[in-house]
Motif scaffolding. Structure first.
Motif, mmCIF file in Angstrom:
data_model
loop_
_atom_site.group_PDB
_atom_site.id
_atom_site.type_symbol
_atom_site.label_atom_id
_atom_site.label_comp_id
_atom_site.label_asym_id
_atom_site.label_seq_id
_atom_site.Cartn_x
_atom_site.Cartn_y
_atom_site.Cartn_z
ATOM 1 N N ALA A 1 -23.820 19.483 -17.438
ATOM 2 C CA ALA A 1 -24.630 18.503 -18.166
ATOM 3 C C ALA A 1 -25.645 19.190 -19.071
ATOM 4 O O ALA A 1 -25.939 18.693 -20.160
ATOM 5 C CB ALA A 1 -25.337 17.587 -17.177
ATOM 6 N N SER A 2 -26.147 20.323 -18.659
ATOM 7 C CA SER A 2 -27.084 21.063 -19.490
ATOM 8 C C SER A 2 -26.401 21.657 -20.716
ATOM 9 O O SER A 2 -26.942 21.622 -21.820
ATOM 10 C CB SER A 2 -27.727 22.184 -18.671
ATOM 11 O OG SER A 2 -28.536 22.995 -19.478
ATOM 12 N N ARG B 1 -25.188 18.626 -23.198
ATOM 13 C CA ARG B 1 -26.122 17.499 -23.245
ATOM 14 C C ARG B 1 -26.014 16.713 -24.552
ATOM 15 O O ARG B 1 -26.065 15.488 -24.538
ATOM 16 C CB ARG B 1 -27.549 17.954 -22.979
ATOM 17 C CG ARG B 1 -28.127 18.886 -23.997
ATOM 18 C CD ARG B 1 -29.519 19.367 -23.589
ATOM 19 N NE ARG B 1 -29.952 20.440 -24.441
ATOM 20 C CZ ARG B 1 -29.687 21.720 -24.247
ATOM 21 N NH1 ARG B 1 -28.983 22.082 -23.197
ATOM 22 N NH2 ARG B 1 -30.119 22.640 -25.075
ATOM 23 N N ASN B 2 -25.851 17.377 -25.687
ATOM 24 C CA ASN B 2 -25.767 16.645 -26.963
ATOM 25 C C ASN B 2 -24.473 15.846 -27.088
ATOM 26 O O ASN B 2 -24.526 14.670 -27.473
ATOM 27 C CB ASN B 2 -25.951 17.601 -28.137
ATOM 28 C CG ASN B 2 -27.378 18.102 -28.227
ATOM 29 O OD1 ASN B 2 -28.304 17.398 -27.842
ATOM 30 N ND2 ASN B 2 -27.561 19.310 -28.722
ATOM 31 N N LEU C 1 -22.716 14.669 -24.643
ATOM 32 C CA LEU C 1 -22.810 13.598 -23.648
ATOM 33 C C LEU C 1 -23.747 12.494 -24.138
ATOM 34 O O LEU C 1 -23.466 11.313 -23.925
ATOM 35 C CB LEU C 1 -23.276 14.158 -22.305
ATOM 36 C CG LEU C 1 -22.269 15.055 -21.587
ATOM 37 C CD1 LEU C 1 -22.898 15.696 -20.367
ATOM 38 C CD2 LEU C 1 -21.020 14.284 -21.208
ATOM 39 N N ARG C 2 -24.848 12.860 -24.799
ATOM 40 C CA ARG C 2 -25.732 11.847 -25.393
ATOM 41 C C ARG C 2 -24.999 11.046 -26.462
ATOM 42 O O ARG C 2 -25.171 9.833 -26.572
ATOM 43 C CB ARG C 2 -26.954 12.513 -26.017
ATOM 44 C CG ARG C 2 -27.984 12.937 -25.056
ATOM 45 C CD ARG C 2 -29.182 13.490 -25.815
ATOM 46 N NE ARG C 2 -29.999 14.278 -24.928
ATOM 47 C CZ ARG C 2 -30.717 15.312 -25.280
ATOM 48 N NH1 ARG C 2 -30.733 15.698 -26.543
ATOM 49 N NH2 ARG C 2 -31.426 15.962 -24.400
ATOM 50 N N TRP D 1 -22.576 8.688 -24.802
ATOM 51 C CA TRP D 1 -23.328 7.642 -24.115
ATOM 52 C C TRP D 1 -23.813 6.609 -25.140
ATOM 53 O O TRP D 1 -23.745 5.403 -24.893
ATOM 54 C CB TRP D 1 -24.495 8.241 -23.343
ATOM 55 C CG TRP D 1 -25.335 7.219 -22.669
ATOM 56 C CD1 TRP D 1 -26.596 6.836 -23.005
ATOM 57 C CD2 TRP D 1 -24.980 6.419 -21.537
ATOM 58 N NE1 TRP D 1 -27.044 5.854 -22.170
ATOM 59 C CE2 TRP D 1 -26.077 5.580 -21.246
ATOM 60 C CE3 TRP D 1 -23.860 6.329 -20.749
ATOM 61 C CZ2 TRP D 1 -26.053 4.672 -20.208
ATOM 62 C CZ3 TRP D 1 -23.852 5.417 -19.705
ATOM 63 C CH2 TRP D 1 -24.935 4.608 -19.442
#
Length: 83
Positions: free
Chosen positions: A60-61, A64-65, A67-68, A71
């Motif tokens: 997730a780290s 993160r971009n 995944l954002r 989402w």
């Protein structure tokens, strides 16, 4: 032992993809992002679930971009794609 080698190859592949220009990162990045949860599940089955939780946090780290972005798309928004 094969789990360790596959995870090491995944990390090396993700580092190589990160060095690519942004327009060339999409396809290999998505493939790596699809493979990561499978590796996390495999880590959980072989090593232990607490290690899988650490691997999931690392995933997730690193992603993160994207995944954002996914989402936001799932919520119906139209986020800007970097060039």
């Amino acid at each position: 032992m094969s789990l360790l080698w596959i995870c090491c190859l995944w990390v090396l592949a993700s580092a190589c993809v990160a060095l690519l220009p942004m327009r060339y990162q999409y396809l290999p990045g998505v493939l790596l992002m699809i493979a990561a949860p499978l590796l996390v599940l495999w880590i959980g089955a072989e090593v232990g679930w607490w290690v899988a939780c650490l691997a999931l946090l690392a995933f997730a780290s690193m992603f993160r971009n994207p995944l954002r972005y996914f989402w936001a798309r799932a919520r119906g928004l139209r986020p800007e794609i970097p060039k």
